[in-house]
Design a protein around this motif. Structure first.
Motif, PDB file in Angstrom:
ATOM      1  N   ALA A 192      15.038  -6.991 -10.263  1.00 44.82           N
ATOM      2  CA  ALA A 192      16.008  -6.090  -9.543  1.00 44.82           C
ATOM      3  C   ALA A 192      17.389  -6.506  -9.508  1.00 44.82           C
ATOM      4  CB  ALA A 192      15.374  -5.633  -8.133  1.00 44.82           C
ATOM      5  N   HIS A 193      17.541  -7.959  -8.977  1.00 46.94           N
ATOM      6  CA  HIS A 193      18.752  -8.323  -8.914  1.00 46.94           C
ATOM      7  C   HIS A 193      19.514  -8.331 -10.180  1.00 46.94           C
ATOM      8  CE1 HIS A 193      22.090 -11.067  -7.285  1.00 46.94           C
ATOM      9  NE2 HIS A 193      21.892 -11.595  -8.174  1.00 46.94           N
ATOM     10  N   GLN A 194      18.825  -8.595 -11.406  1.00 45.42           N
ATOM     11  CA  GLN A 194      19.382  -8.625 -12.628  1.00 45.42           C
ATOM     12  C   GLN A 194      19.845  -7.239 -13.080  1.00 45.42           C
ATOM     13  OE1 GLN A 194      16.323 -10.587 -14.650  1.00 45.42           O
ATOM     14  NE2 GLN A 194      17.208 -12.743 -14.397  1.00 45.42           N
ATOM     15  N   LEU A 195      19.190  -6.121 -12.573  1.00 48.26           N
ATOM     16  CA  LEU A 195      19.524  -4.801 -12.904  1.00 48.26           C
ATOM     17  C   LEU A 195      20.848  -4.451 -12.284  1.00 48.26           C
ATOM     18  CD1 LEU A 195      15.801  -3.332 -12.879  1.00 48.26           C
ATOM     19  CD2 LEU A 195      17.461  -3.585 -14.747  1.00 48.26           C
ATOM     20  N   THR A 196      21.149  -5.331 -10.922  1.00 55.92           N
ATOM     21  CA  THR A 196      22.113  -4.587 -10.390  1.00 55.92           C
ATOM     22  C   THR A 196      23.527  -5.544 -10.314  1.00 55.92           C
ATOM     23  OG1 THR A 196      21.253  -5.539  -8.350  1.00 55.92           O
ATOM     24  CG2 THR A 196      20.889  -3.090  -8.871  1.00 55.92           C
ATOM     25  N   VAL A 197      23.535  -6.667 -11.205  1.00 57.83           N
ATOM     26  CA  VAL A 197      24.683  -7.345 -11.371  1.00 57.83           C
ATOM     27  C   VAL A 197      25.622  -6.588 -12.355  1.00 57.83           C
ATOM     28  CG1 VAL A 197      23.329  -9.574 -11.054  1.00 57.83           C
ATOM     29  CG2 VAL A 197      23.743  -8.632 -13.376  1.00 57.83           C
ATOM     30  N   PRO A 198      26.870  -7.161 -12.504  1.00 56.81           N
ATOM     31  CA  PRO A 198      27.810  -6.339 -13.631  1.00 56.81           C
ATOM     32  C   PRO A 198      27.228  -6.481 -14.879  1.00 56.81           C
ATOM     33  CG  PRO A 198      29.070  -8.216 -12.008  1.00 56.81           C
ATOM     34  CD  PRO A 198      27.401  -8.158 -11.625  1.00 56.81           C
TER      35      PRO A 198
END
Length: 208
Positions: free
Chosen positions: A39-45
């Motif tokens: 989920a974090h990787q989906l919401t990084v730049p």
């Protein structure tokens, strides 16, 4: 790649120590698929969810670097159930796609899916062979999250109230690890379960 379908769903409340326990299993040879990390990787730049988040929530929810403004989004979804549903409608399908991709490429003795909201989702229990819950006293959860995230106690308790209750998690559990006294207490619990999971992954019958 793992051909055996045996898998564990690892969960626990915020501050319970899920990540630490997961890392200990990984060090013993389990393959981790962490849905929070996905989920974090989906919401990084440049993350796959960012165009959809910008379209649904507006530029005010994007930080100066082009990532999701986590603090602002956290406040929004806790105060507005409709905002929470909109965010979940964006993230959940993408998380599932990436989780399946990661699982297909996993290497290890068996898979561990780290799913903070495993019980809340209502679906994960059917997707894994066993559910492992990491448990600790509520007061310890609060103090850990305050120290780690810099939130105040009211914010931490609001997050905990939005998660499944301790009773619901324990009711869903096949196995429980208690994390209230450090690594020395955790190590034998993790080692025992790792041995059990390796045996089960190999199809070795277990005594009831």
């Amino acid at each position: 790649m793992i051909d055996n379908p045996f898998s564990i769903g690892l969960t626990g409340g915020i501050g319970s120590g899920k990540s630490l326990v997961a890392d200990m299993f990984a060090a013993l040879g389990a393959a981790l698929i962490d849905t929070d990390l996905i989920a974090h990787q989906l919401t990084v730049p440049g993350g796959a969810a960012m165009p959809l988040i910008a379209a649904q929530f507006g530029a005010g929810f994007i930080d100066a670097h082009g990532a999701m403004d986590r603090a602002k989004m956290r406040a929004a979804v806790f105060s507005d159930p409709a905002a929470k549903r909109r965010l979940e409608a964006i993230l959940h399908p993408l998380i599932r796609i990436e989780t399946e991709r990661a699982a297909a490429n996993a290497k290890g003795a068996y898979r561990i899916f780290v799913v903070p909201l495993l019980v809340e989702s209502g679906k994960w229990k059917e997707r894994v062979s066993r559910v492992l819950v990491v448990e600790c006293p509520e007061a310890l959860q609060v103090s850990r999250v305050i120290a780690r995230n810099g939130l105040d106690e009211a914010q931490v308790r609001a997050i905990m109230a939005a998660q499944a209750s301790r009773q619901a998690r324990l009711a869903a559990a096949d196995d429980v690890i208690v994390n209230d006294a450090g690594i020395a207490q955790l190590t034998p619990q993790v080692e025992r379960l790792h041995a059990l999971y390796c045996a089960m992954a190999r199809g070795i019958p277990q005594a009831n």
